[in-house]
Design a protein around this motif. Structure first.
Motif, PDB file in Angstrom:
ATOM      1  N   UNK A  50       0.826  -1.219   0.000  1.00  0.00           N
ATOM      2  CA  UNK A  50       0.000   0.000   0.000  1.00  0.00           C
ATOM      3  C   UNK A  50       0.855   1.261   0.000  1.00  0.00           C
ATOM      4  N   UNK A  51       2.004   1.204   0.652  1.00  0.00           N
ATOM      5  CA  UNK A  51       2.806   2.415   0.834  1.00  0.00           C
ATOM      6  C   UNK A  51       4.106   2.404   0.035  1.00  0.00           C
ATOM      7  N   UNK A  53       6.679   0.397   0.164  1.00  0.00           N
ATOM      8  CA  UNK A  53       7.844   0.196   1.031  1.00  0.00           C
ATOM      9  C   UNK A  53       8.445  -1.182   0.793  1.00  0.00           C
ATOM     10  N   UNK A  74       5.500   1.688  10.733  1.00  0.00           N
ATOM     11  CA  UNK A  74       6.485   1.691   9.648  1.00  0.00           C
ATOM     12  C   UNK A  74       7.581   2.716   9.946  1.00  0.00           C
ATOM     13  N   UNK A  93      -1.556  10.086   6.865  1.00  0.00           N
ATOM     14  CA  UNK A  93      -0.930   9.037   6.050  1.00  0.00           C
ATOM     15  C   UNK A  93      -1.796   7.782   5.997  1.00  0.00           C
ATOM     16  N   UNK A  96      -4.623   5.380   2.228  1.00  0.00           N
ATOM     17  CA  UNK A  96      -4.615   4.141   1.428  1.00  0.00           C
ATOM     18  C   UNK A  96      -5.268   2.939   2.128  1.00  0.00           C
TER      19      UNK A  96
ATOM     20  N   UNK B 140      13.449   2.863  14.925  1.00  0.00           N
ATOM     21  CA  UNK B 140      14.361   2.859  13.789  1.00  0.00           C
ATOM     22  C   UNK B 140      15.238   4.103  13.669  1.00  0.00           C
ATOM     23  N   UNK B 361       1.078  15.583   0.368  1.00  0.00           N
ATOM     24  CA  UNK B 361       0.760  15.146   1.728  1.00  0.00           C
ATOM     25  C   UNK B 361       1.529  13.882   2.093  1.00  0.00           C
ATOM     26  N   UNK B 362       1.615  12.955   1.159  1.00  0.00           N
ATOM     27  CA  UNK B 362       2.209  11.659   1.481  1.00  0.00           C
ATOM     28  C   UNK B 362       3.596  11.453   0.874  1.00  0.00           C
ATOM     29  N   UNK B 364       6.684  10.200  -0.694  1.00  0.00           N
ATOM     30  CA  UNK B 364       7.102   8.901  -1.226  1.00  0.00           C
ATOM     31  C   UNK B 364       6.092   7.791  -0.935  1.00  0.00           C
ATOM     32  N   UNK B 365       5.192   8.005   0.035  1.00  0.00           N
ATOM     33  CA  UNK B 365       4.225   6.956   0.409  1.00  0.00           C
ATOM     34  C   UNK B 365       2.954   7.006  -0.441  1.00  0.00           C
ATOM     35  N   UNK B 366       2.823   8.007  -1.332  1.00  0.00           N
ATOM     36  CA  UNK B 366       1.567   8.226  -2.064  1.00  0.00           C
ATOM     37  C   UNK B 366       1.384   7.213  -3.202  1.00  0.00           C
ATOM     38  N   UNK B 367       0.328   6.397  -3.148  1.00  0.00           N
ATOM     39  CA  UNK B 367       0.099   5.452  -4.241  1.00  0.00           C
ATOM     40  C   UNK B 367      -0.632   6.061  -5.443  1.00  0.00           C
TER      41      UNK B 367
END
Lengths: 107, 459
Positions: A50-51, A53, A74, A93, A96, B140, B361-362, B364-367
Motif C-alpha cells: 500500500x505504501x 515500502x 512503519x 498518512x 490508502x 528505527x 501530503x504523502x 514517497x508513500x503516495x500510491x
C-alpha cells in the motif's frame, strides 16, 4: 466491493517518535476484529504494498484486543521535521487503508 | 494497601494553552481533586520549537489557562504540577512559563512554595556518555553522533516522577518542570503517597491528553481520574462527553508502536493483564496494569540543531497540460536554478517542490501520484545556509517556473496563480532533531536540578 472503512470505526496515522509512523485500525465489532486477526488481514506485505515500502520498513503489526485494534508501524521516509518531510505530525498518512478491499466471503 | 482512599487527579486540558470550558473546570473542582496537573509539551510540532527555544502555544492562551489552574490550586491548597513547560521543556521554555506564573501570582496575590525543575542536559556530560557507550539509539532512529550533540542548540531529557516527588517532599505547592515523561506530573503525588506506580502512571498516560480519550474527544476539555489501590476510573467532567471502553482503550494505542509495553524513565508499564470495564454511562475502570522497574535508570534525550534557513512561495496551477507535464517542468526549473547558482551545485542549498493535489501530503508513500487533481497547489521551498541565499533561490525558482516554456504550452502569459503579493515568505531558521536517544545509567537526582522559591517573591 466492501472495504476496510466499512468495518472500522477509526483508521488513523500518527508519529510514534520522530522516526516511526504508526497506523491504528479500530474495528467496529469484536467479530470483525477477530476475523481480521485470524486472516492476518493487516500484514507486513500488505502495508509494504500500500505504501510502496520494502517489507523490512514495516516494523511491527500488533493486535490490541481491549480496543478491537490492529496497529501497524512503519519507518518514516524522513524523520519528522527533516527538510523534505510532508507531514510533521504524521496524521494524514492513513488514506490508502480506507479503501482496502475485503475478501468477497467476508461476512 | 486498603488504607489508600480514592485519590483524584484533575487534568484540565491536553496541552497547557489549548484551553478548557470554565464550566467543565468548575465541575472538575466540585469533585474535590487532590492534585491539578497539566502536560504542556510534546515533540509533535517538530524540532523547531525545541531548537529555537520558543513555545508552540500562545502566551495569552497559556496565561489564561494558568490563571484558572493556579488560583484554583492555591485556593484549595492542593499541588499544581506543570510538565514540559513551554512545550519543549528546555531552559528558555521553562523561564517563559515561570515568568507567566510569577505575573499571575502577583496579579492574583498568590502565595506558596514554587519549584522549578530544569531538564537541560550538559553537552560535555553527553559527549562523555556517548564515548562510554551510554547513549543508545531508539530504533528505527539512527545512532547518536558527537557532532550532532555539539551543534545542538538545546538538549533535554524526559524526567520521570522522581524529581517531581523531590519537589513535593520539599514542600512545593506549584511545580513547573522542564521536559517530562508525559504521565509523570499526574503520577508523582499519588506515587509519593504509596499508590501503585503502574496504575498511577497508566492513569497519567490517559489524563495527559485530557478529554481526547473521551467520546466525543476534545483536546481542550477536562478529565478527572480517581485512583485507588486496585485500579482507577477516568471520566470527563463535561456532561456531554463520556469515557467508553473503546475510547479509553483506543487512547492507549495513541502515538505508541507497542501498546502492551510502554517504556518510561525507571521502568516500563506492562498492559498485558490490563482490563477495561464500563462503569455507568460515562466512566471507565482500569485494573491490572503493572510497573516493571528497569535494571538501570534510563532517560530519553531530545535535541535539536539548526540546519539552515527557509523561504517558501505558494502558487497554484490550473492548466491541464502544465499539470500533466509537471515532472519534466520542475526538473527543468531545477536544472536552471542549479546552473545559475553555485551553492545549489555543491549541495549547500536545496530546492524542493511540494505539489498539493498530487503527492504533497504523502510524498514517497503516495500510491495515487499518477492521478493529479484538476488543479494543483505548489509550494516552492528553498533551504540554504543563510536567509538571503534561501530568498535568492526561492525567488529565482518561482520566476523561472512562472515563465517556463514547455512543449505545447497554450497559456503563455504565466504558469502560476499566486494568491498573495508578496509571493515569497521568509520561514526563518530550520531545525532538525539531532538527538532522540536513550541515556543510560545517569543519576536522576543530579540530572534535574530543583530550584525552590516563593510565588510571592518579586519576579
Amino acid at each position: 466491493m466492501r472495504q476496510l472503512s466499512d468495518i472500522a470505526s477509526v483508521i488513523r496515522s500518527k508519529n510514534a517518535g520522530p522516526y516511526a509512523l504508526t497506523f491504528d485500525i479500530l474495528f467496529k465489532t469484536q467479530a470483525d476484529f477477530e476475523r481480521a486477526v485470524g486472516r492476518a488481514l493487516i500484514n507486513p506485505d500488505l502495508i509494504a504494498r500500500l505504501y510502496g515500502l520494502s517489507p523490512q520498513d514495516v516494523l511491527s503489526i500488533i493486535a490490541f484486543p481491549p480496543a478491537h485494534a490492529i496497529k501497524a508501524t512503519i519507518r518514516r521516509p524522513l524523520p519528522s521535521g527533516a527538510v523534505g518531510d510532508t507531514d510533521i505530525y504524521g496524521a494524514q498518512q492513513h488514506a490508502p487503508l480506507l479503501s482496502l478491499p475485503l475478501d468477497p466471503d467476508w461476512p | 494497601m486498603a488504607d489508600l482512599p480514592p485519590f483524584r487527579v484533575l487534568s484540565p486540558t491536553a496541552i497547557l494553552g489549548y484551553g478548557f470550558p470554565s464550566a467543565s473546570f468548575e465541575a472538575g473542582l466540585a469533585m474535590k481533586p487532590d492534585v491539578i496537573a497539566v502536560d504542556a509539551g510534546s515533540t509533535d510540532p517538530g524540532p523547531f520549537y525545541l531548537g529555537a527555544g520558543l513555545s508552540f502555544t500562545d502566551r495569552s492562551a497559556v496565561k489564561r489557562d494558568l490563571r484558572h489552574i493556579l488560583t484554583a490550586g492555591r485556593a484549595r491548597d492542593i499541588p499544581v504540577l506543570i510538565g514540559s513547560a513551554g512545550g519543549a521543556g528546555a531552559r528558555p521554555h521553562l523561564d517563559w512559563c515561570t515568568q507567566i506564573i510569577r505575573e499571575i501570582a502577583a496579579e492574583e496575590k498568590l502565595t506558596g512554595a514554587l519549584a522549578v525543575i530544569g531538564a537541560d542536559m550538559d553537552k560535555a556530560l553527553l559527549s562523555q556518555a556517548l564515548a562510554a557507550g551510554q547513549i543508545t539509539a531508539l530504533p528505527p532512529g539512527p545512532e547518536a553522533q558527537a557532532d550532532l550533540i555539539d551543534s545542538s542548540s538545546h538538549i533535554v531529557a524526559q524526567m520521570g516522577e522522581a524529581p517531581l516527588i523531590a519537589a513535593l517532599d520539599a514542600g512545593a505547592r506549584v511545580i513547573v518542570a522542564g521536559r517530562c515523561y508525559d504521565p509523570s506530573v499526574f503520577a508523582a503525588e499519588p506515587i509519593r503517597r504509596g499508590y501503585p506506580p503502574g496504575l498511577a502512571l497508566h492513569m497519567g498516560k490517559i489524563l495527559e491528553c485530557a478529554a481526547i480519550a473521551a467520546q466525543p474527544g476534545s483536546g481542550s476539555d477536562c478529565m478527572i481520574g480517581t485512583l485507588d489501590a486496585e485500579g482507577f476510573t477516568v471520566e470527563p467532567t463535561a456532561p456531554e462527553r463520556a469515557c467508553t471502553v473503546a475510547s479509553v482503550a483506543a487512547h492507549t494505542l495513541y502515538e505508541k508502536s507497542d501498546p502492551f509495553h510502554l517504556p518510561g524513565p525507571g521502568g516500563a508499564l506492562d498492559l498485558t493483564a490490563t482490563q477495561f470495564e464500563q462503569r455507568g454511562a460515562r466512566k471507565v475502570r482500569v485494573t491490572g496494569t503493572t510497573f516493571i522497574p528497569a535494571q538501570e535508570h534510563i532517560v530519553k534525550l531530545e535535541g535539536a540543531r539548526r540546519t539552515g534557513f527557509r523561504t517558501v512561495s505558494i502558487a497554484g496551477a490550473r492548466s491541464p497540460d502544465f499539470i500533466a507535464g509537471l515532472d519534466d517542468i520542475l526538473q527543468g526549473v531545477r536544472d536552471r536554478v542549479a546552473d545559475n547558482f553555485a551553492d545549489m551545485q555543491d549541495g549547500a542549498a536545496q530546492l524542493l517542490f511540494k505539489v498539493y493535489g498530487r503527492d504533497a501530503v504523502m510524498g514517497a508513500l503516495e500510491p495515487l501520484r499518477h492521478q493529479p487533481a484538476h488543479e494543483v497547489g505548489i509550494v516552492i521551498e528553498a533551504v540554504a545556509p543563510s536567509q538571503d541565499q534561501a530568498d535568492t533561490i526561492c525567488g529565482f525558482a518561482r520566476a523561472t517556473l512562472l515563465h517556463f516554456g514547455y512543449p505545447g504550452r497554450v497559456s503563455t502569459a504565466g504558469n502560476l496563480a499566486f494568491p498573495y503579493s508578496p509571493s515569497d515568505f521568509k520561514a526563518g531558521a530550520v531545525y532538525e532533531f539531532s538527538l532522540y536517544h536513550l541515556l543510560h545509567g545517569a543519576d536522576p537526582a543530579t540530572l534535574f536540578p530543583l530550584e525552590m522559591s516563593r510565588l510571592e517573591a518579586p519576579a
